[in-house]
Design an enzyme around this catalytic site. Structure first.
Site, short mmCIF file in Angstrom:
data_model
loop_
_atom_site.label_atom_id
_atom_site.label_comp_id
_atom_site.label_asym_id
_atom_site.label_seq_id
_atom_site.Cartn_x
_atom_site.Cartn_y
_atom_site.Cartn_z
N ASP A 194 -3.01 10.15 3.36
CA ASP A 194 -4.40 9.69 3.51
C ASP A 194 -5.20 10.71 4.31
O ASP A 194 -5.13 10.73 5.54
CB ASP A 194 -4.41 8.32 4.20
CG ASP A 194 -5.82 7.77 4.41
OD1 ASP A 194 -6.77 8.34 3.82
OD2 ASP A 194 -5.97 6.78 5.15
N ASP A 201 -12.46 6.47 3.43
CA ASP A 201 -11.24 6.36 4.22
C ASP A 201 -10.74 4.91 4.28
O ASP A 201 -9.63 4.66 4.74
CB ASP A 201 -11.49 6.91 5.63
CG ASP A 201 -10.22 7.21 6.38
OD1 ASP A 201 -9.14 7.18 5.74
OD2 ASP A 201 -10.31 7.49 7.59
N LYS A 254 -10.91 12.55 7.50
CA LYS A 254 -10.46 12.24 8.85
C LYS A 254 -10.53 13.48 9.72
O LYS A 254 -10.44 14.60 9.21
CB LYS A 254 -8.98 11.78 8.81
CG LYS A 254 -8.75 10.39 8.28
CD LYS A 254 -7.27 10.03 8.34
CE LYS A 254 -7.01 8.66 7.75
NZ LYS A 254 -7.60 7.55 8.50
N GLU A 314 -9.44 3.19 2.04
CA GLU A 314 -8.88 3.23 0.69
C GLU A 314 -7.76 2.24 0.45
O GLU A 314 -7.50 1.83 -0.67
CB GLU A 314 -8.38 4.66 0.38
CG GLU A 314 -6.96 4.99 0.86
CD GLU A 314 -6.77 4.94 2.37
OE1 GLU A 314 -7.80 4.98 3.09
OE2 GLU A 314 -5.62 4.87 2.84
N ARG A 366 -7.43 -0.93 1.23
CA ARG A 366 -7.88 -2.22 0.69
C ARG A 366 -8.29 -2.10 -0.77
O ARG A 366 -8.21 -3.07 -1.51
CB ARG A 366 -9.03 -2.76 1.56
CG ARG A 366 -10.27 -1.90 1.56
CD ARG A 366 -11.19 -2.21 2.73
NE ARG A 366 -10.69 -1.62 3.98
CZ ARG A 366 -11.27 -1.78 5.16
NH1 ARG A 366 -12.36 -2.50 5.27
NH2 ARG A 366 -10.75 -1.21 6.24
N ASP A 371 1.35 6.56 5.43
CA ASP A 371 0.41 5.54 4.96
C ASP A 371 0.94 4.78 3.73
O ASP A 371 0.25 3.96 3.15
CB ASP A 371 -0.94 6.21 4.65
CG ASP A 371 -2.11 5.28 4.92
OD1 ASP A 371 -1.93 4.28 5.62
OD2 ASP A 371 -3.21 5.57 4.40
N LYS A 420 0.86 -1.19 0.00
CA LYS A 420 0.00 0.00 0.00
C LYS A 420 0.90 1.24 0.00
O LYS A 420 1.71 1.42 0.91
CB LYS A 420 -0.90 0.00 1.25
CG LYS A 420 -1.65 1.31 1.49
CD LYS A 420 -2.59 1.23 2.70
CE LYS A 420 -3.22 2.58 3.02
NZ LYS A 420 -4.15 2.54 4.18
N1 BES Z 1 -4.44 4.55 6.88
C1 BES Z 1 -5.56 4.24 7.66
C2 BES Z 1 -5.24 3.28 8.82
C3 BES Z 1 -4.29 3.76 9.88
C4 BES Z 1 -4.73 4.09 11.12
C5 BES Z 1 -2.93 3.79 9.64
C6 BES Z 1 -3.85 4.48 12.11
C7 BES Z 1 -2.05 4.18 10.62
C8 BES Z 1 -2.50 4.52 11.86
C9 BES Z 1 -6.62 3.59 6.80
O1 BES Z 1 -6.67 4.00 5.48
C10 BES Z 1 -7.95 3.95 7.39
O2 BES Z 1 -8.28 5.10 7.36
N2 BES Z 1 -8.66 2.96 7.91
C11 BES Z 1 -9.93 3.16 8.50
C12 BES Z 1 -10.88 2.13 7.96
C13 BES Z 1 -12.31 2.38 8.36
C14 BES Z 1 -12.84 3.59 7.65
C15 BES Z 1 -13.09 1.14 8.01
C16 BES Z 1 -9.77 3.02 10.01
O3 BES Z 1 -9.06 2.12 10.44
O4 BES Z 1 -10.33 3.83 10.72
ZN ZN Z 2 -4.94 4.68 4.70
MN MN Z 3 -7.83 5.72 5.19
#
Ligand code: BES
Ligand code: ZN
Ligand code: MN
Length: 504
Positions: free
Chosen positions: A279, A356, A286, A358, A360, A297, A274
């Site tokens: 992000d 968010d 966010k 993204e 996956r 990210d 990834k």
């Molecule tokens: N990049 C984030 C995940 C992340 C969180 C990385 C903390 C590093 C530290 C990812 O893209 C994300 O935003 N995930 C969301 C998914 C949710 C919307 C289902 C999350 O984990 O909140």
């Molecule tokens: Zn992310």
């Molecule tokens: Mn995200």
């Protein structure tokens, strides 16, 4: 990257002329005799070194706790100007990982004190094998030497210029020399990854990530192709593009190939990363707090590039392809919206619930593409979910797999890499949570079990191919510095992915 010169010496410790000689000590107290307070032992046979620290050890002031340090100037009977004792903790629990960290601790002790050159003595070969120890010591030195302050205008480069490992001359020299050379390659590759992860979003756009990958590939002799929007559309990477479409910055599809000449059959390992260079969350924006962290990210993608660098130099007898999907995730008039329906490269339809989620999406097409390019086994790495951080904290990274045999190899790799991963579950019940009413799957599975539903999402694209997914969200960034590593990018997964590849 890193300018640290590394050497291996079999010389007598007491005769080595150096600014700083680091020697290990261990705590010999055991739980069987908790009331006995034995003094720590030095992990060397050198009598002069032992004599030089005898008095201070006898005082009981120094306990040889893990990474506990003690410095002596002008040690009697030694050619070294300073003697640094580094604690390994309990002797009964002594492990190679402790040696890696101790080497990092010695380097990080030297740096702020203006010491530019040091010698690190391996522990007794009876306690820990010299081969694994020398490799770990060199890796640890690179880990310790890295600091993230690249953009300080008054930056004083405190990096260590010369790091020497001193090994006992009785040990098998050829083995120790080979392990030393490996350690240098691995250490430098991990540093390559860390400096990439450290870059702010405006200093490392997807295009620049592609350029860095290409430059590295040219340097180490890997085939590399970097393409963008046109190719992504041509390949019908609808999931990858759905993220990229919302940014002014063009995405980068980075493909690296390692094809050893004499290997024409057997497995082809597919490394998928990834590479979200920033992000913001997209339209599902966010919150502002900590959003700046989302420059890291792309740590999964950078880990794959670092692993490829090490693979190119260590030359295992297996073919490897690497696909990194680099993009920003931004809110924009053209950005995808919650509720949108996307068609992935595999043909599967995805209902976007949260823009968010993204990572996956880009990985879905990355996995499909790696398979199309011939991968028979897949491994991906991503800072994928906050849920994984909630589950495992910033200690272990999460690991998932659809195949126990493939995972067992990864588990074996962890014993060598010293990195902490914890296997988490997949399962039909999680797959159920990401079913969509209007299409095949949706890109989030609700609040609970978020690391597992994200992994189930990726599994849809791995299909029947043996696959491992690494969720490194919690450990890609070190939040508080430790004696052996600076606060900042960790370079997690480089060593484990490399070792997994070498197990084939
Ligand atoms: N990049 C984030 C995940 C992340 C969180 C990385 C903390 C590093 C530290 C990812 O893209 C994300 O935003 N995930 C969301 C998914 C949710 C919307 C289902 C999350 O984990 O909140
Ligand atoms: Zn992310
Ligand atoms: Mn995200």
């Amino acid at each position: 990257m890193s300018n640290m010169q590394t050497q291996l010496s079999f010389a007598n410790l007491s005769r080595i002329e150096t600014e700083l000689l680091a020697v290990l000590a261990a705590d010999t107290q055991t739980s069987k005799a908790p009331d006995a307070k034995p003094l720590p032992v030095l992990l060397t046979t050198d009598e002069a070194v032992k004599a030089a620290v005898a008095a201070v050890l006898a005082s009981g002031e120094y306990k040889a706790g893990t990474n506990e340090t003690l410095l002596l100037h002008a040690p009697a009977g030694l050619a070294a100007k300073r003697l640094l004792i580094v604690g390994l903790g309990k002797q009964a629990k002594a492990a190679v990982t402790g040696v890696r960290n101790a080497a990092g601790t010695a380097v990080r002790y030297a740096k702020p004190r203006g010491i530019r050159e040091l010698v690190f003595a391996l522990p007794l070969p009876e306690l820990l094998l010299p081969g694994p120890c020398v490799r770990a010591a060199v890796e640890g030195a690179f880990v310790g030497d890295y600091d993230p302050d690249t953009y300080r205008s008054d930056r004083k480069d405190q990096s260590v210029q010369s790091f020497t490992v001193a090994a006992a001359c009785t040990s098998d020299k050829a083995d120790v020399e080979a392990a030393f050379a490996e350690g240098v390659i691995i250490g430098e590759s991990q540093t390559f990854t860390r400096s990439m992860v450290n870059e702010p979003g405006n200093k490392l756009t997807p295009t620049m990530m592609g350029q860095r990958a290409a430059a590295m590939a040219a340097e180490v002799g890997l085939k590399c192709e970097v393409s963008s929007t046109e190719k992504i559309k041509e390949l019908k990477m609808g999931a990858f593009w759905s993220v990229a479409q919302g940014s002014e910055e063009p995405p980068a599809l980075i493909v690296l190939r390692y094809e050893p000449v004499c290997v024409t059959e057997g497995p082809v390992l597919g490394l998928v990363g990834k590479g979200i260079t920033f992000d913001s969350g997209g339209i599902s924006l966010k919150p502002g707090t900590d959003m700046e962290k989302m420059k890291y990210d792309m740590a999964g993608g950078a880990a794959m590039l670092g692993a490829m660098r090490a693979i190119a130099l260590l030359k295992p007898r297996v073919r490897v392809i690497c696909v990194v999907c680099a993009s920003e995730n931004m809110p924009d008039g053209k950005a995808q919206k919650p509720g949108d329906l996307q068609t992935a490269m595999s043909g599967k339809t995805i209902e976007i619930i949260n823009t968010d989620a993204e990572g996956r999406l880009v990985l879905a097409d990355g996995l499909t593409y790696a398979k199309q390019l011939g991968a028979t086994h897949l491994i991906d790495a991503a800072t994928l979910t906050g849920a994984c951080v909630v589950a495992l904290g910033m200690i272990n990274a999460g690991a998932f797999s659809n195949d126990d045999v493939t995972y067992a190899k990864f588990d074996g790799a962890l014993a060598t890499s010293g990195e902490k991963f914890w296997r988490l579950p997949l399962g039909d019940e999680y797959a159920e949570m990401i079913k969509s009413d209007i299409g095949d799957i949706k890109n989030t599975g609700g609040r609970w079990g978020g690391a597992s539903t994200a992994a189930e999402f990726l599994k849809v694209f791995a299909e029947d191919t043996p696959w491992i997914h690494l969720d490194i969200a919690g450990v890609a960034w070190v939040e508080d510095s430790r004696p052996y590593i600076a606060k900042g990018p960790s370079g997690i997964a480089v060593r484990s992915i490399l070792e997994w590849v070498r197990s084939y």
